[in-house]
Design a protein around this motif. Structure first.
Motif, mmCIF file in Angstrom:
data_model
loop_
_atom_site.group_PDB
_atom_site.id
_atom_site.type_symbol
_atom_site.label_atom_id
_atom_site.label_comp_id
_atom_site.label_asym_id
_atom_site.label_seq_id
_atom_site.Cartn_x
_atom_site.Cartn_y
_atom_site.Cartn_z
ATOM 1 N N GLU A 105 6.297 8.169 10.966
ATOM 2 C CA GLU A 105 6.544 8.221 12.409
ATOM 3 C C GLU A 105 7.486 7.115 12.859
ATOM 4 O OE1 GLU A 105 2.703 7.944 14.188
ATOM 5 O OE2 GLU A 105 2.038 9.857 13.354
ATOM 6 N N GLY A 106 7.908 6.260 11.932
ATOM 7 C CA GLY A 106 8.824 5.181 12.284
ATOM 8 C C GLY A 106 8.135 3.958 12.837
ATOM 9 N N ARG A 107 6.828 3.880 12.655
ATOM 10 C CA ARG A 107 6.079 2.719 13.134
ATOM 11 C C ARG A 107 5.589 1.934 11.938
ATOM 12 N NH1 ARG A 107 1.492 4.529 16.949
ATOM 13 N NH2 ARG A 107 0.948 5.756 15.132
ATOM 14 N N LEU A 108 5.439 0.646 12.129
ATOM 15 C CA LEU A 108 4.875 -0.198 11.084
ATOM 16 C C LEU A 108 3.414 -0.445 11.405
ATOM 17 C CD1 LEU A 108 7.711 -2.832 10.666
ATOM 18 C CD2 LEU A 108 7.232 -0.857 9.236
ATOM 19 N N PRO A 109 2.542 -0.361 10.415
ATOM 20 C CA PRO A 109 1.126 -0.631 10.685
ATOM 21 C C PRO A 109 0.933 -2.034 11.247
ATOM 22 C CG PRO A 109 1.435 0.303 8.503
ATOM 23 C CD PRO A 109 2.806 -0.003 9.048
ATOM 24 N N GLY A 110 0.061 -2.152 12.258
ATOM 25 C CA GLY A 110 -0.238 -3.449 12.842
ATOM 26 C C GLY A 110 0.726 -3.874 13.932
ATOM 27 N N THR A 111 1.606 -2.977 14.361
ATOM 28 C CA THR A 111 2.519 -3.329 15.443
ATOM 29 C C THR A 111 2.251 -2.451 16.647
ATOM 30 O OG1 THR A 111 4.229 -1.817 14.661
ATOM 31 C CG2 THR A 111 4.342 -4.081 13.872
ATOM 32 N N GLY A 112 2.518 -2.978 17.796
ATOM 33 C CA GLY A 112 2.320 -2.247 19.030
ATOM 34 C C GLY A 112 3.642 -1.739 19.578
ATOM 35 N N MET A 133 0.820 -1.182 0.000
ATOM 36 C CA MET A 133 0.000 0.000 0.000
ATOM 37 C C MET A 133 0.869 1.253 0.000
ATOM 38 S SD MET A 133 -3.126 -0.894 2.574
ATOM 39 C CE MET A 133 -4.241 0.350 1.992
ATOM 40 N N HIS A 134 1.896 1.223 0.810
ATOM 41 C CA HIS A 134 2.743 2.408 0.922
ATOM 42 C C HIS A 134 3.483 2.680 -0.380
ATOM 43 C CE1 HIS A 134 6.052 4.926 2.703
ATOM 44 N NE2 HIS A 134 4.946 5.532 3.102
ATOM 45 N N PHE A 135 3.924 1.645 -1.054
ATOM 46 C CA PHE A 135 4.620 1.823 -2.330
ATOM 47 C C PHE A 135 3.671 2.374 -3.391
ATOM 48 C CE2 PHE A 135 7.444 -1.512 -0.495
ATOM 49 C CZ PHE A 135 8.568 -0.711 -0.389
ATOM 50 N N ILE A 136 2.458 1.880 -3.413
ATOM 51 C CA ILE A 136 1.476 2.389 -4.374
ATOM 52 C C ILE A 136 1.177 3.852 -4.086
ATOM 53 C CG2 ILE A 136 -0.953 2.216 -5.076
ATOM 54 C CD1 ILE A 136 -0.660 -0.807 -4.930
ATOM 55 N N TYR A 137 1.046 4.194 -2.823
ATOM 56 C CA TYR A 137 0.804 5.580 -2.423
ATOM 57 C C TYR A 137 1.930 6.476 -2.932
ATOM 58 C CZ TYR A 137 -0.249 9.513 0.719
ATOM 59 O OH TYR A 137 -0.551 10.742 1.242
ATOM 60 N N GLY A 138 3.175 6.035 -2.773
ATOM 61 C CA GLY A 138 4.323 6.805 -3.249
ATOM 62 C C GLY A 138 4.359 6.906 -4.762
ATOM 63 N N SER A 139 4.003 5.823 -5.444
ATOM 64 C CA SER A 139 4.026 5.857 -6.915
ATOM 65 C C SER A 139 2.945 6.772 -7.482
ATOM 66 C CB SER A 139 3.886 4.446 -7.483
ATOM 67 O OG SER A 139 2.583 3.962 -7.285
ATOM 68 N N CYS A 140 1.957 7.097 -6.673
ATOM 69 C CA CYS A 140 0.890 8.019 -7.090
ATOM 70 C C CYS A 140 1.145 9.429 -6.561
ATOM 71 C CB CYS A 140 -0.455 7.507 -6.594
ATOM 72 S SG CYS A 140 -0.991 5.998 -7.408
ATOM 73 N N ILE A 162 -3.390 7.170 3.613
ATOM 74 C CA ILE A 162 -2.824 8.292 4.373
ATOM 75 C C ILE A 162 -2.353 7.815 5.737
ATOM 76 C CG2 ILE A 162 -3.340 10.528 5.423
ATOM 77 C CD1 ILE A 162 -5.426 10.896 3.114
ATOM 78 N N GLN A 163 -3.161 6.982 6.401
ATOM 79 C CA GLN A 163 -2.798 6.477 7.725
ATOM 80 C C GLN A 163 -1.547 5.616 7.669
ATOM 81 O OE1 GLN A 163 -6.403 4.482 8.794
ATOM 82 N NE2 GLN A 163 -7.414 6.340 9.499
ATOM 83 N N VAL A 164 -1.460 4.745 6.668
ATOM 84 C CA VAL A 164 -0.282 3.889 6.517
ATOM 85 C C VAL A 164 0.953 4.754 6.294
ATOM 86 C CG1 VAL A 164 0.835 2.198 4.993
ATOM 87 C CG2 VAL A 164 -1.519 1.844 5.745
ATOM 88 N N HIS A 165 0.830 5.743 5.437
ATOM 89 C CA HIS A 165 1.963 6.640 5.161
ATOM 90 C C HIS A 165 2.401 7.365 6.434
ATOM 91 C CE1 HIS A 165 4.552 9.469 3.125
ATOM 92 N NE2 HIS A 165 3.880 10.461 3.683
ATOM 93 N N ASN A 166 1.447 7.887 7.189
ATOM 94 C CA ASN A 166 1.777 8.606 8.423
ATOM 95 C C ASN A 166 2.477 7.700 9.435
ATOM 96 O OD1 ASN A 166 0.761 11.008 7.454
ATOM 97 N ND2 ASN A 166 -1.255 10.710 8.361
ATOM 98 N N LEU A 167 2.043 6.456 9.532
ATOM 99 C CA LEU A 167 2.695 5.522 10.449
ATOM 100 C C LEU A 167 4.146 5.277 10.047
ATOM 101 C CD1 LEU A 167 -0.154 2.926 11.033
ATOM 102 C CD2 LEU A 167 0.818 4.487 12.727
ATOM 103 N N PHE A 168 4.379 5.083 8.757
ATOM 104 C CA PHE A 168 5.752 4.887 8.291
ATOM 105 C C PHE A 168 6.604 6.122 8.573
ATOM 106 C CE2 PHE A 168 4.264 1.270 5.684
ATOM 107 C CZ PHE A 168 5.288 0.380 5.968
#
Length: 96
Positions: free
Chosen positions: A43-50, A1-8, A35-41
């Motif tokens: 911030e240095g966090r990976l989506p789905g991790t605590g 998802m993040h790569f697709i977001y960047g390619s767009c 947008i949420q996935v991008h913001n997490l990256f």
């Protein structure tokens, strides 16, 4: 998802459309998820991790074992009863 977001070029609507086009056989996410996935990256966090990189929530294997044990004890028990007894959401109980 993040790569697709960047390619767009960080255009979430275009990213969602491209994702739907490329992955037509999976559930499609709303444009806001990109947008949420991008913001997490960012911030240095990976989506789905605590915290400390540990996965959030209960491990699925333990849920499956717990549900199967309850069904083995009483095969007539319902999904709702298991959910109330264990605190596991009905949707998760139903998967097993």
């Amino acid at each position: 998802m993040h790569f697709i977001y960047g390619s767009c070029n960080d255009n979430s609507s275009k990213a969602a459309a491209l994702y739907r086009e490329r992955y037509s056989n999976v559930r499609h996410s709303d444009y806001r998820v990109f947008i949420q996935v991008h913001n997490l990256f960012c911030e240095g966090r990976l989506p789905g991790t605590g915290l400390s990189g540990a996965s959030e929530g209960r491990p699925q294997r333990h849920i499956a074992v717990e549900v199967l044990e309850l069904v083995e004890e009483d095969p007539s028990t319902s999904i709702s009863q298991i959910s109330r007894r264990t605190g596991i959401p009905k949707k998760s109980v139903h998967r097993f």
